[in-house]
Scaffold this active site. Structure first.
Site, PDB file in Angstrom:
ATOM      1  N   GLU A   3       0.847  -1.191   0.000  1.00 31.22           N
ATOM      2  CA  GLU A   3       0.000   0.000   0.000  1.00 31.22           C
ATOM      3  C   GLU A   3       0.884   1.244   0.000  1.00 31.22           C
ATOM      4  O   GLU A   3       1.576   1.524   0.979  1.00 31.22           O
ATOM      5  CB  GLU A   3      -0.912   0.023   1.224  1.00 31.22           C
ATOM      6  CG  GLU A   3      -1.765   1.287   1.318  1.00 31.22           C
ATOM      7  CD  GLU A   3      -2.511   1.417   2.638  1.00 31.22           C
ATOM      8  OE1 GLU A   3      -2.856   2.561   2.999  1.00 31.22           O
ATOM      9  OE2 GLU A   3      -2.737   0.385   3.303  1.00 31.22           O
TER      10      GLU A   3
ATOM     11  N   LYS B 266     -11.107  -1.790   6.304  1.00 38.21           N
ATOM     12  CA  LYS B 266      -9.943  -1.332   7.061  1.00 38.21           C
ATOM     13  C   LYS B 266     -10.437  -0.849   8.427  1.00 38.21           C
ATOM     14  O   LYS B 266     -11.476  -0.196   8.527  1.00 38.21           O
ATOM     15  CB  LYS B 266      -9.262  -0.199   6.298  1.00 38.21           C
ATOM     16  CG  LYS B 266      -8.145   0.504   7.044  1.00 38.21           C
ATOM     17  CD  LYS B 266      -7.525   1.577   6.159  1.00 38.21           C
ATOM     18  CE  LYS B 266      -6.415   2.322   6.883  1.00 38.21           C
ATOM     19  NZ  LYS B 266      -5.690   3.245   5.984  1.00 38.21           N
TER      20      LYS B 266
ATOM     21  N   ARG C  74       0.553  10.370   0.108  1.00 39.51           N
ATOM     22  CA  ARG C  74       0.936  11.441   1.035  1.00 39.51           C
ATOM     23  C   ARG C  74       2.214  12.141   0.603  1.00 39.51           C
ATOM     24  O   ARG C  74       2.787  12.916   1.368  1.00 39.51           O
ATOM     25  CB  ARG C  74       1.133  10.876   2.447  1.00 39.51           C
ATOM     26  CG  ARG C  74      -0.111  10.254   3.039  1.00 39.51           C
ATOM     27  CD  ARG C  74       0.157   9.768   4.444  1.00 39.51           C
ATOM     28  NE  ARG C  74      -0.896   8.890   4.942  1.00 39.51           N
ATOM     29  CZ  ARG C  74      -0.830   8.234   6.093  1.00 39.51           C
ATOM     30  NH1 ARG C  74       0.237   8.347   6.847  1.00 39.51           N
ATOM     31  NH2 ARG C  74      -1.829   7.444   6.471  1.00 39.51           N
TER      32      ARG C  74
END
Length: 212
Positions: A47, A134, A51
């Protein structure tokens, strides 16, 4: 792609290894070597969080590594989802769930792993068709005991907890009946990535595969 099929695909990915490395990449030149080390260590599902300015190019680069399944994390908007898909992301991860994100991922045929922590959020996601979620931020909202408490009333929903998960507590999560895998940033530390210490990252990945 319906939410039901999206969850089927994310569940298949989550079953490939007990840990999904959560990665923030700031230097595109390190992306391929990092992916190669993690895959070699037995962690094929990666993943890459959106960012940093290098995130999308890193997804493109890491997707070239054989045996890897690269997705985009911190997907918040339909535009995030489209840019991730265009960069080669095989799945998307979000800390929450919105109607616009559901529609975008359905239109893009992009499997989404949405976040939920409260019973109402989990029920809302399940009502939309998602049964693989999640759980974030895991430790901040009560950790493994909180997640365990959701298994009773919501037994058909499974989770990948992230946020504060570490080698010290990963097994607490992985032992739960409603946890398929965990996500964490400890496998590929900023220090090791900066130093290009790929052997240490691969060794840490091998240790992570033994957690389940």
């Amino acid at each position: 792609m319906t939410p039901e099929i999206q969850s089927q695909k994310t569940r298949e990915l989550c079953n490939l290894a007990p840990v999904i490395p959560v990665i923030v990449i700031k230097d595109i030149t390190k992306a391929e070597d990092l992916a190669r080390a993690l895959v070699a260590g037995g962690l094929p599902v990666l993943e890459v969080t959106l960012r940093s300015d290098a995130a999308l190019d890193s997804i493109r680069a890491m997707s070239r590594i054989e045996g890897g399944h690269v997705g985009a994390g911190t997907v918040l908007t339909p535009d995030d989802a489209k840019r991730a898909k265009d960069a080669g992301a095989k799945f998307a991860v979000s800390p929450g769930l919105t109607d616009r994100l559901i529609q975008a991922c359905s239109d893009l045929d992009l499997p989404l792993l949405p976040g939920a922590v409260t019973a109402s959020e989990v029920m809302r996601a399940a009502d939309a068709g998602y049964d693989m979620l999640k759980f974030f931020p895991a430790e901040a909202v009560g950790g493994a005991p909180a997640l365990k408490s959701l298994a009773g009333p919501l037994p058909k929903v499974s989770f990948c907890p992230t946020g504060g998960v570490s080698p010290d507590n990963a097994r607490d999560y992985l032992s739960l009946p409603n946890v398929v895998c965990v996500g964490g940033s400890w496998v590929a530390t900023d220090a090791d990535v900066t130093a290009e210490n790929w052997s240490a990252i691969e060794a840490r990945a091998r240790t992570a595969t033994a957690l389940r």
